[in-house]
Design an enzyme around this catalytic site. Structure first.
Site, mmCIF file in Angstrom:
data_model
loop_
_atom_site.group_PDB
_atom_site.id
_atom_site.type_symbol
_atom_site.label_atom_id
_atom_site.label_comp_id
_atom_site.label_asym_id
_atom_site.label_seq_id
_atom_site.Cartn_x
_atom_site.Cartn_y
_atom_site.Cartn_z
ATOM 1 N N LYS A 62 2.944 -7.334 1.190
ATOM 2 C CA LYS A 62 3.563 -7.072 2.498
ATOM 3 C C LYS A 62 3.681 -8.379 3.286
ATOM 4 O O LYS A 62 3.188 -8.529 4.406
ATOM 5 C CB LYS A 62 2.774 -6.044 3.304
ATOM 6 C CG LYS A 62 2.820 -4.642 2.767
ATOM 7 C CD LYS A 62 4.098 -3.917 3.155
ATOM 8 C CE LYS A 62 4.307 -2.630 2.404
ATOM 9 N NZ LYS A 62 3.197 -1.890 1.920
ATOM 10 N N LEU A 63 4.353 -9.339 2.679
ATOM 11 C CA LEU A 63 4.491 -10.669 3.283
ATOM 12 C C LEU A 63 5.224 -10.575 4.619
ATOM 13 O O LEU A 63 6.235 -9.882 4.737
ATOM 14 C CB LEU A 63 5.283 -11.574 2.338
ATOM 15 C CG LEU A 63 4.645 -11.838 0.975
ATOM 16 C CD1 LEU A 63 5.679 -12.390 0.010
ATOM 17 C CD2 LEU A 63 3.461 -12.770 1.105
ATOM 18 N N PRO A 119 8.173 5.232 -1.162
ATOM 19 C CA PRO A 119 6.807 5.737 -1.056
ATOM 20 C C PRO A 119 6.735 6.921 -0.090
ATOM 21 O O PRO A 119 7.666 7.142 0.699
ATOM 22 C CB PRO A 119 6.050 4.541 -0.464
ATOM 23 C CG PRO A 119 7.072 3.842 0.373
ATOM 24 C CD PRO A 119 8.432 4.154 -0.208
ATOM 25 N N GLY A 174 3.463 13.090 -1.922
ATOM 26 C CA GLY A 174 2.110 13.644 -2.083
ATOM 27 C C GLY A 174 1.292 13.488 -0.821
ATOM 28 O O GLY A 174 1.496 14.206 0.155
ATOM 29 N N PRO A 196 7.880 15.264 -4.784
ATOM 30 C CA PRO A 196 8.462 14.466 -5.873
ATOM 31 C C PRO A 196 9.925 14.851 -6.097
ATOM 32 O O PRO A 196 10.261 16.030 -6.074
ATOM 33 C CB PRO A 196 7.609 14.853 -7.096
ATOM 34 C CG PRO A 196 6.322 15.344 -6.531
ATOM 35 C CD PRO A 196 6.663 15.980 -5.213
HETATM 36 P P1 BMP Z 1 0.099 7.061 -1.260
HETATM 37 O O1 BMP Z 1 0.984 7.754 -2.301
HETATM 38 O O2 BMP Z 1 -1.354 7.086 -1.608
HETATM 39 O O3 BMP Z 1 0.395 7.516 0.126
HETATM 40 O O4 BMP Z 1 0.443 5.491 -1.308
HETATM 41 C C1 BMP Z 1 1.666 4.976 -0.895
HETATM 42 C C2 BMP Z 1 1.777 3.524 -1.242
HETATM 43 O O5 BMP Z 1 3.019 3.037 -0.800
HETATM 44 C C3 BMP Z 1 0.705 2.640 -0.617
HETATM 45 O O6 BMP Z 1 0.430 1.615 -1.539
HETATM 46 C C4 BMP Z 1 1.378 2.060 0.614
HETATM 47 O O7 BMP Z 1 0.933 0.766 0.917
HETATM 48 C C5 BMP Z 1 2.831 1.968 0.140
HETATM 49 N N1 BMP Z 1 3.830 2.098 1.212
HETATM 50 C C6 BMP Z 1 3.887 3.234 2.016
HETATM 51 O O8 BMP Z 1 3.100 4.174 1.883
HETATM 52 N N2 BMP Z 1 4.872 3.293 2.966
HETATM 53 C C7 BMP Z 1 5.745 2.291 3.185
HETATM 54 O O9 BMP Z 1 6.608 2.427 4.031
HETATM 55 C C8 BMP Z 1 5.677 1.147 2.378
HETATM 56 C C9 BMP Z 1 4.713 1.073 1.374
HETATM 57 O O10 BMP Z 1 4.662 0.021 0.606
#
Ligand code: BMP
Length: 227
Positions: A67-68, A175, A178, A184
């Protein structure tokens, strides 16, 4: 074995410890596109675990989710620490082009590392800044021409918009499936290429079973939306 459009997010020690990463990779590699390793894992487990992951990746996409969000030179220094171990890194887009994403994207080309840009996020607060500036982040993405962008599975309308705006060869990674509430397949139906899933897989008593169930749901959703 069919590879599903799933990227497994690893955000800390798994299966009881740092050595769990390679076990998870060995277990899931043939079923998913790749693995996204987050800052909590890298800080807690160290770069040597990332090096070990590289050896086990065997064709899987390996992403360092750093996440730069800094000036170009410092982002390049940060990436230089992981560049031998991963295929791609993630950067924020709100930092802008000149002196930031222009410099780091040039460096990444030199190192043959893919750039993934966050254009919108999955949490509610993304509406406060990212989504109000979506036109600007999309324009920036067009200028930077990254390998991929992150857009939220929790808001498929944003994914559709991003998909329409960007070239079809720019990958959309979504992302929010879940643990954050998205189902999904919905992001894939909206135009995403891959769905990022973390805790529903890594915190499951049977991660492989969890992947298989998610893959099934993805297939069903795609059948429904593509007819
Ligand atoms: P999870 O399925 O456990 O919620 O994880 C989601 C992943 O996606 C985490 O690694 C988080 O840093 C990343 N992520 C996110 O959840 N939302 C964003 O907008 C950007 C992400 O990179």
């Amino acid at each position: 074995m069919k590879v599903s459009p799933i990227i497994v997010a690893i955000d800390g020690p798994v299966l009881g410890g740092c050595q769990g990463l390679v076990k998870v990779m060995d277990n899931l590699r043939d079923e998913v596109i790749g693995f996204k390793i987050g800052i909590p894992f890298i800080m807690q487990c160290g770069l040597e675990r990332l090096a070990a992951a590289r050896l086990r990746a065997k064709g899987s996409l390996l992403i360092a989710d750093l996440k730069l969000a800094d000036i170009g030179d410092i982002m390049a220094r940060t990436v230089s620490l992981v560049k031998d171990y991963v295929d791609a890194v993630i950067a924020h887009s709100f930092i802008g082009y000149r002196g930031a994403l222009d410099e780091v994207s040039e460096k990444l080309k030199e190192w043959n590392i893919k750039l993934i840009l966050v254009v919108s996020m999955s949490h509610e607060g993304s509406r406060e800044f990212y989504d109000r500036n979506l036109d600007a982040t999309i324009d920036l993405a067009k200028k930077v021409n990254p390998w991929g962008v992150v857009a939220p599975a929790t808001r498929p309308d944003v994914i559709s918009l991003v998909r329409r705006a960007l070239d079809s060869d720019v990958k959309i990674l979504a992302p929010g499936i879940g643990a954050q509430g998205a189902r999904p397949g919905d992001a894939l139906c909206a135009g995403a290429d891959y769905e990022i899933v973390g805790r529903s897989i890594t915190e499951s008593p049977d991660p492989r079973k969890a992947v298989e169930l998610i893959a099934l749901e993805q297939e069903e959703a795609l059948r429904r939306c593509r007819g």
